[in-house]
Design a protein around this motif. Sequence first.
Motif: not given
Length: 477
Positions: A156, A158, A197, A199, A209, A211
Amino acid sequence: MARYETVIGLEVHAQLRTASKIFCSCSTAFGDEPNANVCEVCSGMPGVLPVLNARVVEYAAKMGLAVDCRVNLTSVFARKNYFYPDLPKGYQISQFEQPLCEHGHVDIEVDGRVKRVGITRIHMEEDAGKSIHSSAENASFVDLNRTGVPLIEIVSEPDMRGPEEAVAYLKSLRNILVYLGICDGNMEEGSFRCDANVSLRPFGQEEYGIRAELKNMNSFRHVQKAIEYEVARQTALLEDGESVIQETRLYDASKGTTHSMRGKEEAHDYRYFPDPDLVPVVIAADRLEQWRSELPELPKAKMARFMEGYGLGEADAARLTAERPVADYFEAAVAAWNEPKKLSNWMMGEFLREMNQSGKGATDCRMAPESFARLVRLVEEGTISAKNGKDLFQEMFLNGGDPEELVKAKGLTQISDTTALETVVDGVIAANPKEAEAYRGGKTKLVAFFVGQVMRRTKGQANPAVVNELLAKKLSS
Ligand code: ADP
Ligand code: MG
Ligand code: ZN
């Protein structure tokens, strides 16, 4: 008010439901004796060649079509090189630069808001084997049954902003895979797994940021918990003026925490390159169109049809179509008795409650949809009371059985016949003159007492509506 915005991107691995592995004819059966399903190809012997299972391409492309990806007519398998005992070839066959599907999306709903989550890519790859560590024998074992089982990896963008969105996205993906019939979606057996993932960034900042990648969550609940823990951990770091480091972290379900598995320095350089043993995958354009035409009705379309065709409300239609087995069960019941709203009420109430309480799915329900329809009909037509109907429902959900036969055997037939009930009501009033007197004197609440007496005499079979009517008439005269 939190100062940081959570950013989440998910990598999902879904095992495809093919009978044989991706590059050989070994069985993909789960739970067989270790190393029962292994050959020269999947055990990485030298001098053998992989042959692509065409079903894998079909299933992967269908998933791509279902989530509005562009399906590339030419894609390429690549070798991802790393060393691990459960990877006999020393590389995993995957796709890298030219994946099968790209640029898709799914729409999820969280708190009544619809949100679009981008899908970067979907590619085909083979699974690795399994290492089994035995402290009793002070040894490690390798089981290659899973080696070469076909997977798709769905990556995907983020785009998710909290654990709820991540879970909603996962559920949506899993539902689509199960609707397509290409994955059994079993998270505990590992046929549907995800790396998260995570962040943080200050609100308003565009740049993402640093992660951490979370692994080892094998239920939706674990995903939720792992992300929640990770957000708290990273928030504390940032608030202390420290920085998050890029690393892979393992979720520990018993503690509800994550701990570092490997840092960026130890991150693999996979040295990807096109696999020289496999030609590029080329799909004919008309073949792709055929696959598109074979797609089943997907959750969103089914929901719209349930609202229009059956007159269901949005919430009911959404819930009944979220899982295909539930939707199929409902439709089979409607086919047996064309009262969708009445059946939907029982599905939303009794059926879902029983699924939750027993922890079983719609496919575990022992009651045939036609029997369910007949049971609801017995209640709706007044043959049995709602209370008895609900008890029977629970019994039939777990054990099956024929509703009419059970009603007969248990003597549950509701007495609605006025003449028969009149005799009972007369008897009860005659046996309780004091209460009848008090009722007539204004203590109308005593009607409940009389209903109770009638129910006792009829072993709960009296139709309460008829009893109430008779009592009102007889007691006031
Ligand atoms: P890798 O292959 O090293 O894991 P990718 O760039 O392919 O890295 O990203 C993998 C996943 O990580 C994708 O789902 C992507 O959306 C997500 N991701 C990338 N950067 C971030 C970030 N800063 N915060 C959260 N998720 C991220
Ligand atoms: Mg990754
Ligand atoms: Zn094999």
